[in-house]
Scaffold this motif. Sequence first.
Motif, PDB file in Angstrom:
ATOM      1  N   GLN A 197       0.827  -1.206   0.000  1.00 33.51           N
ATOM      2  CA  GLN A 197       0.000   0.000   0.000  1.00 33.51           C
ATOM      3  C   GLN A 197       0.863   1.258   0.000  1.00 33.51           C
ATOM      4  O   GLN A 197       1.874   1.325   0.704  1.00 33.51           O
ATOM      5  CB  GLN A 197      -0.902   0.006   1.247  1.00 33.51           C
ATOM      6  N   VAL A 198       0.460   2.268  -0.793  1.00 28.79           N
ATOM      7  CA  VAL A 198       1.102   3.582  -0.743  1.00 28.79           C
ATOM      8  C   VAL A 198       0.573   4.328   0.479  1.00 28.79           C
ATOM      9  O   VAL A 198      -0.640   4.482   0.633  1.00 28.79           O
ATOM     10  CB  VAL A 198       0.817   4.397  -2.026  1.00 28.79           C
ATOM     11  N   VAL A 199       1.479   4.758   1.338  1.00 24.94           N
ATOM     12  CA  VAL A 199       1.089   5.531   2.523  1.00 24.94           C
ATOM     13  C   VAL A 199       1.746   6.908   2.397  1.00 24.94           C
ATOM     14  O   VAL A 199       2.928   7.074   2.691  1.00 24.94           O
ATOM     15  CB  VAL A 199       1.537   4.840   3.816  1.00 24.94           C
ATOM     16  N   PRO A 200       1.001   7.914   1.944  1.00 33.38           N
ATOM     17  CA  PRO A 200       1.587   9.249   1.753  1.00 33.38           C
ATOM     18  C   PRO A 200       2.080   9.858   3.056  1.00 33.38           C
ATOM     19  O   PRO A 200       1.500   9.628   4.127  1.00 33.38           O
ATOM     20  CB  PRO A 200       0.428  10.068   1.169  1.00 33.38           C
ATOM     21  N   ASN A 201       3.145  10.644   2.960  1.00 38.05           N
ATOM     22  CA  ASN A 201       3.628  11.406   4.111  1.00 38.05           C
ATOM     23  C   ASN A 201       2.641  12.515   4.456  1.00 38.05           C
ATOM     24  O   ASN A 201       1.764  12.872   3.658  1.00 38.05           O
ATOM     25  CB  ASN A 201       5.000  12.001   3.817  1.00 38.05           C
ATOM     26  N   LYS A 202       2.803  13.090   5.632  1.00 36.10           N
ATOM     27  CA  LYS A 202       1.879  14.123   6.107  1.00 36.10           C
ATOM     28  C   LYS A 202       1.864  15.356   5.211  1.00 36.10           C
ATOM     29  O   LYS A 202       0.853  16.059   5.115  1.00 36.10           O
ATOM     30  CB  LYS A 202       2.237  14.529   7.544  1.00 36.10           C
ATOM     31  N   ASP A 203       2.992  15.619   4.537  1.00 38.95           N
ATOM     32  CA  ASP A 203       3.067  16.821   3.702  1.00 38.95           C
ATOM     33  C   ASP A 203       2.725  16.549   2.240  1.00 38.95           C
ATOM     34  O   ASP A 203       2.988  17.369   1.370  1.00 38.95           O
ATOM     35  CB  ASP A 203       4.466  17.448   3.800  1.00 38.95           C
ATOM     36  N   PHE A 204       2.105  15.383   1.952  1.00 36.19           N
ATOM     37  CA  PHE A 204       1.741  15.064   0.567  1.00 36.19           C
ATOM     38  C   PHE A 204       0.783  16.133   0.020  1.00 36.19           C
ATOM     39  O   PHE A 204      -0.201  16.482   0.677  1.00 36.19           O
ATOM     40  CB  PHE A 204       1.082  13.681   0.492  1.00 36.19           C
ATOM     41  N   PRO A 205       1.036  16.656  -1.196  1.00 38.15           N
ATOM     42  CA  PRO A 205       0.233  17.786  -1.726  1.00 38.15           C
ATOM     43  C   PRO A 205      -1.086  17.340  -2.362  1.00 38.15           C
ATOM     44  O   PRO A 205      -1.294  17.434  -3.577  1.00 38.15           O
ATOM     45  CB  PRO A 205       1.166  18.393  -2.764  1.00 38.15           C
ATOM     46  N   TYR A 206      -2.019  16.885  -1.530  1.00 33.47           N
ATOM     47  CA  TYR A 206      -3.326  16.461  -2.039  1.00 33.47           C
ATOM     48  C   TYR A 206      -4.029  17.589  -2.793  1.00 33.47           C
ATOM     49  O   TYR A 206      -4.828  17.337  -3.699  1.00 33.47           O
ATOM     50  CB  TYR A 206      -4.224  16.011  -0.878  1.00 33.47           C
ATOM     51  N   ASP A 207      -3.731  18.830  -2.445  1.00 40.50           N
ATOM     52  CA  ASP A 207      -4.469  19.954  -3.011  1.00 40.50           C
ATOM     53  C   ASP A 207      -4.208  20.165  -4.502  1.00 40.50           C
ATOM     54  O   ASP A 207      -4.976  20.869  -5.163  1.00 40.50           O
ATOM     55  CB  ASP A 207      -4.129  21.229  -2.254  1.00 40.50           C
ATOM     56  N   ILE A 208      -3.139  19.550  -5.063  1.00 38.74           N
ATOM     57  CA  ILE A 208      -2.853  19.777  -6.486  1.00 38.74           C
ATOM     58  C   ILE A 208      -3.196  18.574  -7.360  1.00 38.74           C
ATOM     59  O   ILE A 208      -2.871  18.553  -8.546  1.00 38.74           O
ATOM     60  CB  ILE A 208      -1.375  20.180  -6.700  1.00 38.74           C
ATOM     61  N   ILE A 209      -3.859  17.543  -6.802  1.00 34.07           N
ATOM     62  CA  ILE A 209      -4.229  16.370  -7.609  1.00 34.07           C
ATOM     63  C   ILE A 209      -5.747  16.221  -7.627  1.00 34.07           C
ATOM     64  O   ILE A 209      -6.445  16.765  -6.763  1.00 34.07           O
ATOM     65  CB  ILE A 209      -3.579  15.082  -7.061  1.00 34.07           C
ATOM     66  N   PRO A 210      -6.284  15.504  -8.626  1.00 31.24           N
ATOM     67  CA  PRO A 210      -7.731  15.275  -8.683  1.00 31.24           C
ATOM     68  C   PRO A 210      -8.216  14.548  -7.420  1.00 31.24           C
ATOM     69  O   PRO A 210      -7.511  13.713  -6.850  1.00 31.24           O
ATOM     70  CB  PRO A 210      -7.901  14.390  -9.923  1.00 31.24           C
ATOM     71  N   ASN A 211      -9.426  14.875  -7.021  1.00 30.89           N
ATOM     72  CA  ASN A 211     -10.096  14.241  -5.882  1.00 30.89           C
ATOM     73  C   ASN A 211      -9.473  14.559  -4.522  1.00 30.89           C
ATOM     74  O   ASN A 211      -9.902  14.036  -3.495  1.00 30.89           O
ATOM     75  CB  ASN A 211     -10.202  12.726  -6.065  1.00 30.89           C
ATOM     76  N   LYS A 212      -8.415  15.394  -4.543  1.00 33.25           N
ATOM     77  CA  LYS A 212      -7.827  15.904  -3.294  1.00 33.25           C
ATOM     78  C   LYS A 212      -7.577  14.781  -2.267  1.00 33.25           C
ATOM     79  O   LYS A 212      -7.007  13.775  -2.576  1.00 33.25           O
ATOM     80  CB  LYS A 212      -8.726  16.997  -2.701  1.00 33.25           C
ATOM     81  N   ASN A 213      -8.072  15.002  -1.025  1.00 39.40           N
ATOM     82  CA  ASN A 213      -7.823  14.020   0.039  1.00 39.40           C
ATOM     83  C   ASN A 213      -8.555  12.705  -0.164  1.00 39.40           C
ATOM     84  O   ASN A 213      -8.299  11.730   0.553  1.00 39.40           O
ATOM     85  CB  ASN A 213      -8.229  14.609   1.396  1.00 39.40           C
TER      86      ASN A 213
END
Length: 203
Positions: A149-165
């Motif tokens: 499983q991919v486990v993003p770090n806390k600072d992963f930039p969800y705000d610049i990808i589709p569907n955000k968080n």
Amino acid sequence: MIKNIKNTLKNFTPYINGHETMKKASVLIPIVSINNVNHILFEVRSEKLRSQPNEISFPGGVIEKNETPVEACIRETCEELGTNPSNIELINEIDLFISPANIIIHPFVGIIKDISDLNINSDEVDHTFLVPISYLIENEPICYKNKVQVVPNKDFPYDIIPNKNNYKFKPGIYDSLFYIYNDYVIWGITGKILENFLNIISK
């Protein structure tokens, strides 16, 4: 620009995307013939080692700077088994193994001509043992499936990808194989490389 791209790619040799940041190693699948029966030689790693003590492995190790995979394979095998290059007959390289832990492994198949005078390096190897290839072909491994499983770090930039968080990273599947021979359990990366070798020679 097109001319430069053509010139650059004309003699380009493909490898693994991202290999620059990955650890690279080589191993030997050593075939030993005793009374016309072909065996594979395995090592039991020394309990003194910080990495994977007492695990079962093939001879091999890290590819050093300015060293080719085949050179590393021969060097590491000689260092661990206490032999010399003239006692090893390389046959060929088989499929690369890419570990989820960012390791690229180059497996080679070869023949150890004489095991009577091996001088095992006790700092790295506790002991060796032989398993008939026919046994390994006839006795399939136990297989357990694991999720990667991919486990993003806390600072992963969800705000610049589709569907955000709510973005859903697709999980992968990683098989763990267990070959059991007497009191030995061959598994992990060694088990995966062994399976690939057996599948190739059994076709």
